[in-house]
Design an enzyme around this catalytic site. Structure first.
Site, PDB file in Angstrom:
ATOM      1  N   TYR A 187      22.933 -39.631 -72.979  1.00 56.81           N
ATOM      2  CA  TYR A 187      22.011 -39.296 -71.894  1.00 56.81           C
ATOM      3  C   TYR A 187      20.539 -39.278 -72.291  1.00 56.81           C
ATOM      4  O   TYR A 187      19.681 -39.746 -71.523  1.00 56.81           O
ATOM      5  CB  TYR A 187      22.438 -37.980 -71.240  1.00 56.81           C
ATOM      6  CG  TYR A 187      23.586 -38.207 -70.279  1.00 56.81           C
ATOM      7  CD1 TYR A 187      23.352 -38.567 -68.961  1.00 56.81           C
ATOM      8  CD2 TYR A 187      24.906 -38.113 -70.706  1.00 56.81           C
ATOM      9  CE1 TYR A 187      24.399 -38.816 -68.084  1.00 56.81           C
ATOM     10  CE2 TYR A 187      25.964 -38.363 -69.843  1.00 56.81           C
ATOM     11  CZ  TYR A 187      25.702 -38.717 -68.530  1.00 56.81           C
ATOM     12  OH  TYR A 187      26.733 -38.981 -67.679  1.00 56.81           O
TER      13      TYR A 187
ATOM     14  N   GLU B  71      31.454 -34.116 -66.761  1.00 57.54           N
ATOM     15  CA  GLU B  71      32.249 -34.989 -67.627  1.00 57.54           C
ATOM     16  C   GLU B  71      32.959 -34.213 -68.729  1.00 57.54           C
ATOM     17  O   GLU B  71      34.056 -34.592 -69.152  1.00 57.54           O
ATOM     18  CB  GLU B  71      31.351 -36.082 -68.210  1.00 57.54           C
ATOM     19  CG  GLU B  71      30.962 -37.115 -67.148  1.00 57.54           C
ATOM     20  CD  GLU B  71      29.723 -37.916 -67.495  1.00 57.54           C
ATOM     21  OE1 GLU B  71      29.361 -37.975 -68.690  1.00 57.54           O
ATOM     22  OE2 GLU B  71      29.117 -38.498 -66.570  1.00 57.54           O
TER      23      GLU B  71
ATOM     24  N   SER C 141      43.113 -50.546 -61.285  1.00 55.36           N
ATOM     25  CA  SER C 141      43.872 -49.526 -60.568  1.00 55.36           C
ATOM     26  C   SER C 141      45.344 -49.527 -60.949  1.00 55.36           C
ATOM     27  O   SER C 141      45.959 -50.578 -61.149  1.00 55.36           O
ATOM     28  CB  SER C 141      43.745 -49.741 -59.055  1.00 55.36           C
ATOM     29  OG  SER C 141      42.427 -49.551 -58.638  1.00 55.36           O
TER      30      SER C 141
END
Length: 382
Positions: free
Chosen positions: A95, A137, A203
Protein backbone atom coordinates in the site's frame (compact mmCIF):
# COMPACT_ATOMS: atom_id res chain seq x y z
CA UNK A 1 -9.96 11.03 10.87
CA UNK A 2 -10.13 13.56 8.07
CA UNK A 3 -10.82 17.19 8.94
CA UNK A 4 -13.67 19.12 7.35
CA UNK A 5 -11.09 21.27 5.57
CA UNK A 6 -9.45 18.17 4.06
CA UNK A 7 -12.81 16.82 2.94
CA UNK A 8 -13.67 20.14 1.35
CA UNK A 9 -10.43 20.13 -0.63
CA UNK A 10 -11.05 16.56 -1.80
CA UNK A 11 -14.58 17.44 -2.96
CA UNK A 12 -13.22 20.45 -4.85
CA UNK A 13 -11.02 18.10 -6.91
CA UNK A 14 -13.94 16.02 -8.26
CA UNK A 15 -14.31 17.94 -11.57
CA UNK A 16 -10.57 17.66 -12.19
CA UNK A 17 -10.60 13.94 -11.41
CA UNK A 18 -13.54 13.36 -13.73
CA UNK A 19 -11.65 15.12 -16.51
CA UNK A 20 -8.18 13.70 -15.90
CA UNK A 21 -8.83 10.56 -13.83
CA UNK A 22 -7.77 8.00 -16.40
CA UNK A 23 -4.72 10.07 -17.39
CA UNK A 24 -3.70 10.06 -13.72
CA UNK A 25 -4.21 6.33 -13.27
CA UNK A 26 -2.45 5.51 -16.54
CA UNK A 27 0.56 7.58 -15.44
CA UNK A 28 0.35 5.91 -12.03
CA UNK A 29 0.60 2.35 -13.35
CA UNK A 30 3.35 3.19 -15.84
CA UNK A 31 5.48 4.89 -13.18
CA UNK A 32 4.83 2.28 -10.50
CA UNK A 33 5.81 -0.63 -12.74
CA UNK A 34 8.97 1.21 -13.80
CA UNK A 35 9.89 1.72 -10.16
CA UNK A 36 8.67 -1.68 -8.94
CA UNK A 37 8.73 -4.20 -11.81
CA UNK A 38 8.14 -7.03 -9.32
CA UNK A 39 4.51 -5.92 -9.15
CA UNK A 40 4.07 -7.09 -12.74
CA UNK A 41 3.84 -10.55 -11.15
CA UNK A 42 0.51 -9.50 -9.62
CA UNK A 43 -1.37 -7.15 -11.96
CA UNK A 44 -3.36 -8.49 -14.90
CA UNK A 45 -1.51 -7.50 -18.08
CA UNK A 46 -4.53 -7.78 -20.36
CA UNK A 47 -6.60 -5.46 -18.17
CA UNK A 48 -3.66 -3.05 -18.18
CA UNK A 49 -3.31 -3.06 -21.97
CA UNK A 50 -7.04 -2.68 -22.55
CA UNK A 51 -7.32 0.12 -19.98
CA UNK A 52 -9.76 -1.76 -17.74
CA UNK A 53 -7.62 -1.46 -14.61
CA UNK A 54 -7.00 2.24 -15.20
CA UNK A 55 -10.73 2.85 -15.59
CA UNK A 56 -11.54 0.85 -12.47
CA UNK A 57 -8.98 2.71 -10.36
CA UNK A 58 -10.07 6.10 -11.71
CA UNK A 59 -13.69 5.37 -10.80
CA UNK A 60 -12.64 4.13 -7.36
CA UNK A 61 -10.78 7.39 -6.71
CA UNK A 62 -13.71 9.48 -7.99
CA UNK A 63 -16.18 7.46 -5.91
CA UNK A 64 -14.03 8.04 -2.80
CA UNK A 65 -14.00 11.80 -3.49
CA UNK A 66 -17.77 11.95 -4.06
CA UNK A 67 -18.49 9.99 -0.88
CA UNK A 68 -15.75 11.54 1.26
CA UNK A 69 -18.32 12.59 3.91
CA UNK A 70 -19.67 9.03 4.09
CA UNK A 71 -17.01 6.59 2.87
CA UNK A 72 -19.11 3.72 4.16
CA UNK A 73 -21.21 4.18 0.99
CA UNK A 74 -18.47 2.57 -1.11
CA UNK A 75 -17.79 -0.27 1.35
CA UNK A 76 -19.62 -2.89 -0.81
CA UNK A 77 -17.25 -2.15 -3.69
CA UNK A 78 -14.25 -1.93 -1.37
CA UNK A 79 -15.21 -5.33 0.01
CA UNK A 80 -15.28 -6.88 -3.47
CA UNK A 81 -11.90 -5.36 -4.32
CA UNK A 82 -10.51 -6.57 -0.97
CA UNK A 83 -11.52 -10.15 -1.81
CA UNK A 84 -9.62 -9.88 -5.10
CA UNK A 85 -6.61 -8.41 -3.33
CA UNK A 86 -6.57 -11.32 -0.87
CA UNK A 87 -6.85 -13.80 -3.73
CA UNK A 88 -3.89 -12.11 -5.45
CA UNK A 89 -1.89 -12.05 -2.20
CA UNK A 90 -1.75 -8.25 -1.98
CA UNK A 91 -0.10 -7.44 1.36
CA UNK A 92 0.04 -4.34 3.64
CA UNK A 93 3.56 -3.53 2.44
CA UNK A 94 2.19 -2.91 -1.06
CA UNK A 95 0.00 0.00 0.00
CA UNK A 96 2.75 2.59 0.65
CA UNK A 97 4.12 1.83 -2.82
CA UNK A 98 0.70 2.42 -4.39
CA UNK A 99 0.17 5.60 -2.37
CA UNK A 100 3.53 7.07 -3.26
CA UNK A 101 3.00 6.46 -6.98
CA UNK A 102 -0.61 7.64 -6.98
CA UNK A 103 0.38 10.97 -5.42
CA UNK A 104 3.23 11.24 -7.93
CA UNK A 105 0.77 10.69 -10.79
CA UNK A 106 -1.60 13.38 -9.49
CA UNK A 107 1.27 15.86 -9.39
CA UNK A 108 2.62 14.73 -12.76
CA UNK A 109 -0.68 15.08 -14.63
CA UNK A 110 -2.08 18.17 -12.90
CA UNK A 111 1.21 20.08 -12.70
CA UNK A 112 0.85 23.44 -10.95
CA UNK A 113 -2.84 22.72 -10.34
CA UNK A 114 -1.75 20.10 -7.80
CA UNK A 115 -1.18 22.58 -5.01
CA UNK A 116 0.51 21.53 -1.75
CA UNK A 117 -2.93 21.63 -0.11
CA UNK A 118 -4.40 19.23 -2.68
CA UNK A 119 -1.41 16.88 -2.47
CA UNK A 120 -1.60 16.86 1.33
CA UNK A 121 -5.36 16.26 1.32
CA UNK A 122 -5.08 13.32 -1.07
CA UNK A 123 -2.12 11.89 0.88
CA UNK A 124 -4.22 11.90 4.03
CA UNK A 125 -7.26 10.51 2.22
CA UNK A 126 -5.29 7.71 0.61
CA UNK A 127 -3.96 6.77 4.06
CA UNK A 128 -7.49 6.46 5.42
CA UNK A 129 -8.69 4.39 2.45
CA UNK A 130 -5.59 2.16 2.53
CA UNK A 131 -6.15 1.50 6.22
CA UNK A 132 -9.71 0.35 5.46
CA UNK A 133 -8.41 -2.06 2.81
CA UNK A 134 -5.61 -3.40 5.02
CA UNK A 135 -7.94 -4.12 7.94
CA UNK A 136 -10.58 -5.70 5.72
CA UNK A 137 -8.01 -7.87 3.94
CA UNK A 138 -6.43 -8.95 7.23
CA UNK A 139 -9.75 -10.51 8.22
CA UNK A 140 -9.99 -12.22 4.82
CA UNK A 141 -6.49 -13.66 5.18
CA UNK A 142 -7.45 -15.06 8.59
CA UNK A 143 -10.56 -16.71 7.08
CA UNK A 144 -8.79 -18.20 4.02
CA UNK A 145 -8.71 -21.99 3.74
CA UNK A 146 -4.97 -21.90 3.03
CA UNK A 147 -2.17 -19.38 2.75
CA UNK A 148 -0.46 -18.19 -0.41
CA UNK A 149 -0.62 -20.39 -3.54
CA UNK A 150 -0.83 -24.18 -3.11
CA UNK A 151 -0.14 -26.98 -5.59
CA UNK A 152 -3.13 -28.79 -7.09
CA UNK A 153 -3.14 -31.73 -9.47
CA UNK A 154 -5.53 -31.63 -12.42
CA UNK A 155 -7.65 -34.80 -12.24
CA UNK A 156 -10.22 -34.02 -14.97
CA UNK A 157 -10.70 -31.64 -17.89
CA UNK A 158 -13.98 -31.29 -19.80
CA UNK A 159 -14.83 -29.30 -22.92
CA UNK A 160 -18.00 -27.54 -21.80
CA UNK A 161 -18.47 -25.51 -25.01
CA UNK A 162 -16.30 -24.65 -28.02
CA UNK A 163 -14.32 -22.09 -25.99
CA UNK A 164 -14.88 -23.14 -22.36
CA UNK A 165 -13.15 -25.93 -20.44
CA UNK A 166 -13.75 -27.00 -16.86
CA UNK A 167 -10.83 -28.18 -14.71
CA UNK A 168 -11.23 -30.39 -11.65
CA UNK A 169 -8.27 -30.31 -9.26
CA UNK A 170 -7.21 -31.99 -6.03
CA UNK A 171 -4.45 -31.25 -3.54
CA UNK A 172 -2.36 -33.24 -1.08
CA UNK A 173 -0.84 -30.00 0.22
CA UNK A 174 -3.97 -28.32 1.63
CA UNK A 175 -7.46 -29.25 2.77
CA UNK A 176 -10.27 -27.89 0.61
CA UNK A 177 -13.22 -26.92 2.76
CA UNK A 178 -16.80 -26.56 1.49
CA UNK A 179 -17.01 -23.64 -0.92
CA UNK A 180 -19.69 -20.99 -1.23
CA UNK A 181 -21.60 -20.84 -4.50
CA UNK A 182 -20.39 -17.79 -6.40
CA UNK A 183 -16.80 -17.84 -5.17
CA UNK A 184 -13.71 -18.02 -7.36
CA UNK A 185 -10.15 -19.29 -7.16
CA UNK A 186 -7.04 -17.62 -8.55
CA UNK A 187 -4.64 -19.49 -10.83
CA UNK A 188 -0.96 -18.56 -11.03
CA UNK A 189 1.12 -19.73 -13.99
CA UNK A 190 4.41 -18.74 -15.60
CA UNK A 191 4.11 -19.20 -19.37
CA UNK A 192 7.27 -20.00 -21.31
CA UNK A 193 8.95 -16.90 -22.68
CA UNK A 194 7.33 -14.56 -20.16
CA UNK A 195 9.32 -12.57 -17.60
CA UNK A 196 6.54 -12.50 -15.03
CA UNK A 197 3.97 -14.72 -13.41
CA UNK A 198 0.41 -14.42 -14.69
CA UNK A 199 -2.60 -14.56 -12.35
CA UNK A 200 -6.28 -14.80 -13.16
CA UNK A 201 -9.51 -15.33 -11.22
CA UNK A 202 -11.83 -18.16 -12.36
CA UNK A 203 -15.25 -18.94 -10.93
CA UNK A 204 -15.97 -22.21 -9.17
CA UNK A 205 -18.78 -23.95 -11.05
CA UNK A 206 -19.88 -26.53 -8.46
CA UNK A 207 -20.25 -26.65 -4.69
CA UNK A 208 -19.75 -30.42 -4.80
CA UNK A 209 -16.07 -30.99 -3.96
CA UNK A 210 -16.34 -34.78 -3.59
CA UNK A 211 -14.09 -35.35 -6.59
CA UNK A 212 -12.17 -32.10 -6.29
CA UNK A 213 -12.52 -28.38 -6.82
CA UNK A 214 -14.05 -27.55 -10.21
CA UNK A 215 -13.64 -24.25 -12.04
CA UNK A 216 -14.19 -23.15 -15.63
CA UNK A 217 -12.04 -21.17 -18.05
CA UNK A 218 -13.06 -19.44 -21.26
CA UNK A 219 -10.31 -19.10 -23.86
CA UNK A 220 -9.88 -15.35 -24.19
CA UNK A 221 -9.00 -14.42 -27.77
CA UNK A 222 -10.98 -11.18 -28.03
CA UNK A 223 -9.24 -8.45 -30.00
CA UNK A 224 -5.49 -8.20 -30.22
CA UNK A 225 -4.91 -8.94 -26.54
CA UNK A 226 -5.22 -12.64 -25.81
CA UNK A 227 -5.76 -13.86 -22.26
CA UNK A 228 -2.40 -15.18 -21.15
CA UNK A 229 -3.64 -17.52 -18.42
CA UNK A 230 -6.73 -18.82 -20.23
CA UNK A 231 -4.76 -19.73 -23.36
CA UNK A 232 -2.03 -21.33 -21.27
CA UNK A 233 -4.58 -23.50 -19.46
CA UNK A 234 -6.39 -24.46 -22.67
CA UNK A 235 -3.24 -25.24 -24.67
CA UNK A 236 -0.74 -26.57 -22.15
CA UNK A 237 -2.38 -28.05 -19.07
CA UNK A 238 -3.24 -31.77 -19.13
CA UNK A 239 -4.69 -34.25 -16.65
CA UNK A 240 -1.91 -35.08 -14.18
CA UNK A 241 -0.27 -31.64 -14.36
CA UNK A 242 0.08 -29.40 -11.33
CA UNK A 243 -1.08 -25.78 -11.10
CA UNK A 244 -0.98 -23.19 -8.31
CA UNK A 245 -4.20 -21.89 -6.72
CA UNK A 246 -4.96 -19.45 -3.94
CA UNK A 247 -7.90 -20.14 -1.62
CA UNK A 248 -11.51 -19.46 -2.71
CA UNK A 249 -12.55 -15.82 -2.43
CA UNK A 250 -15.45 -13.55 -3.25
CA UNK A 251 -18.66 -12.21 -1.73
CA UNK A 252 -20.96 -12.77 -4.71
CA UNK A 253 -23.16 -15.25 -2.83
CA UNK A 254 -26.89 -15.76 -2.48
CA UNK A 255 -28.12 -14.13 0.72
CA UNK A 256 -31.83 -13.83 -0.07
CA UNK A 257 -34.35 -14.94 2.55
CA UNK A 258 -35.16 -18.64 2.28
CA UNK A 259 -38.72 -18.01 1.05
CA UNK A 260 -37.66 -15.45 -1.59
CA UNK A 261 -37.70 -16.36 -5.29
CA UNK A 262 -34.52 -15.56 -7.16
CA UNK A 263 -33.51 -14.90 -10.75
CA UNK A 264 -30.15 -16.26 -11.89
CA UNK A 265 -29.10 -14.45 -15.05
CA UNK A 266 -25.89 -14.84 -17.02
CA UNK A 267 -24.20 -13.99 -20.27
CA UNK A 268 -21.60 -16.24 -21.91
CA UNK A 269 -19.06 -17.68 -19.47
CA UNK A 270 -20.87 -15.75 -16.73
CA UNK A 271 -22.86 -18.95 -16.33
CA UNK A 272 -19.92 -20.43 -14.37
CA UNK A 273 -20.69 -19.07 -10.85
CA UNK A 274 -24.40 -19.14 -11.66
CA UNK A 275 -24.19 -22.93 -12.12
CA UNK A 276 -22.81 -23.30 -8.60
CA UNK A 277 -25.64 -21.13 -7.29
CA UNK A 278 -28.21 -23.16 -9.24
CA UNK A 279 -26.89 -26.42 -7.80
CA UNK A 280 -26.83 -25.03 -4.26
CA UNK A 281 -30.23 -23.32 -4.34
CA UNK A 282 -32.00 -26.29 -5.94
CA UNK A 283 -30.71 -28.40 -3.05
CA UNK A 284 -32.32 -25.88 -0.69
CA UNK A 285 -35.67 -26.11 -2.51
CA UNK A 286 -35.79 -22.49 -3.62
CA UNK A 287 -37.94 -21.25 -6.54
CA UNK A 288 -35.56 -20.19 -9.33
CA UNK A 289 -35.76 -18.54 -12.73
CA UNK A 290 -32.62 -19.28 -14.71
CA UNK A 291 -31.95 -16.94 -17.66
CA UNK A 292 -28.93 -17.34 -19.90
CA UNK A 293 -27.92 -15.30 -22.94
CA UNK A 294 -25.56 -16.76 -25.54
CA UNK A 295 -24.79 -16.24 -29.20
CA UNK A 296 -26.42 -19.57 -30.10
CA UNK A 297 -27.17 -22.97 -28.56
CA UNK A 298 -23.70 -24.28 -29.43
CA UNK A 299 -22.15 -21.64 -27.17
CA UNK A 300 -24.08 -22.76 -24.07
CA UNK A 301 -21.80 -24.51 -21.55
CA UNK A 302 -22.68 -27.10 -18.88
CA UNK A 303 -25.38 -28.78 -20.97
CA UNK A 304 -25.15 -32.05 -19.03
CA UNK A 305 -25.65 -30.32 -15.69
CA UNK A 306 -28.57 -28.25 -17.00
CA UNK A 307 -30.29 -31.29 -18.50
CA UNK A 308 -30.47 -33.10 -15.16
CA UNK A 309 -32.51 -30.22 -13.69
CA UNK A 310 -35.06 -29.94 -16.50
CA UNK A 311 -37.68 -31.99 -14.66
CA UNK A 312 -37.32 -30.05 -11.42
CA UNK A 313 -40.50 -28.01 -10.92
CA UNK A 314 -38.66 -25.48 -8.73
CA UNK A 315 -36.54 -24.12 -11.58
CA UNK A 316 -37.62 -22.58 -14.88
CA UNK A 317 -35.06 -22.20 -17.69
CA UNK A 318 -35.02 -19.45 -20.31
CA UNK A 319 -32.37 -19.23 -23.03
CA UNK A 320 -31.85 -16.23 -25.28
CA UNK A 321 -29.81 -16.66 -28.46
CA UNK A 322 -28.66 -13.29 -29.77
CA UNK A 323 -27.80 -14.72 -33.19
CA UNK A 324 -31.48 -15.11 -33.99
CA UNK A 325 -33.42 -13.34 -31.23
CA UNK A 326 -31.27 -10.32 -30.48
CA UNK A 327 -30.20 -9.27 -26.99
CA UNK A 328 -32.14 -9.55 -23.77
CA UNK A 329 -34.35 -6.50 -23.32
CA UNK A 330 -37.12 -5.08 -21.16
CA UNK A 331 -39.91 -6.80 -23.10
CA UNK A 332 -38.34 -10.23 -22.80
CA UNK A 333 -37.50 -9.93 -19.11
CA UNK A 334 -40.89 -8.46 -18.23
CA UNK A 335 -42.49 -11.61 -19.64
CA UNK A 336 -40.28 -13.77 -17.38
CA UNK A 337 -39.88 -11.79 -14.16
CA UNK A 338 -42.40 -10.19 -11.83
CA UNK A 339 -39.87 -7.63 -10.53
CA UNK A 340 -40.04 -8.73 -6.88
CA UNK A 341 -37.30 -11.37 -7.07
CA UNK A 342 -33.73 -11.05 -5.88
CA UNK A 343 -31.49 -11.02 -8.95
CA UNK A 344 -28.01 -12.56 -9.16
CA UNK A 345 -26.19 -12.04 -12.43
CA UNK A 346 -22.79 -12.47 -13.99
CA UNK A 347 -21.20 -11.73 -17.34
CA UNK A 348 -18.89 -9.35 -19.17
CA UNK A 349 -18.76 -5.68 -18.23
CA UNK A 350 -20.76 -4.84 -21.36
CA UNK A 351 -23.42 -7.42 -20.54
CA UNK A 352 -23.72 -6.16 -16.96
CA UNK A 353 -24.08 -2.54 -18.03
CA UNK A 354 -26.79 -3.47 -20.52
CA UNK A 355 -28.70 -5.48 -17.91
CA UNK A 356 -28.47 -2.72 -15.32
CA UNK A 357 -29.99 -0.31 -17.86
CA UNK A 358 -32.82 -2.79 -18.52
CA UNK A 359 -33.49 -3.21 -14.80
CA UNK A 360 -33.58 0.57 -14.40
CA UNK A 361 -36.16 0.72 -17.20
CA UNK A 362 -38.17 -1.97 -15.38
CA UNK A 363 -38.06 0.14 -12.16
CA UNK A 364 -36.32 -2.67 -10.30
CA UNK A 365 -34.65 -1.34 -7.18
CA UNK A 366 -30.86 -1.59 -7.39
CA UNK A 367 -30.79 -3.20 -3.93
CA UNK A 368 -32.41 -6.30 -5.49
CA UNK A 369 -29.59 -6.69 -8.02
CA UNK A 370 -26.40 -8.52 -7.06
CA UNK A 371 -23.69 -8.94 -9.66
CA UNK A 372 -20.20 -10.09 -10.47
CA UNK A 373 -18.64 -8.89 -13.74
CA UNK A 374 -15.75 -10.60 -15.50
CA UNK A 375 -13.54 -7.55 -15.25
CA UNK A 376 -12.83 -4.87 -12.64
CA UNK A 377 -16.14 -4.09 -10.92
CA UNK A 378 -15.51 -0.40 -10.42
CA UNK A 379 -15.31 -0.03 -14.20
CA UNK A 380 -19.10 -0.32 -14.05
CA UNK A 381 -20.75 2.94 -13.03
CA UNK A 382 -22.11 2.75 -9.49
Amino acid sequence: MLTEETKSIIKSTIPVLEEHGEAITSAFYKHMFAEHPELLNVFNKTNQKLGRQQTALAQTVIAAAKHIDHLEAIIPNVNQIAHKHRALEIKPEHYPIVGENLIWAIQHVLGDAATPEIVDAWTQTYGVIADVFIKMEAALYDEADWKDFAKFKVVAIKQESPDIKSFTVQSDAVTVKPVKAGQYITVKVHPDGEENDALRHYSICSVDITNGLKFAVKRDVAGEEKGMVSNFLHDNVKVGDEILLSAPAGEFVVEADADKSIVLISGGVGMTPIMAMLEDEIAKGRDIKFIHSAYNSEAVPFKDEITKYHNNDKVHFYFNYSETAGRLNKAKLTDIMNGDEEIYMCGSVGFMEAMLEVFNAMDIDRSQVHFEPFGPKMSITI
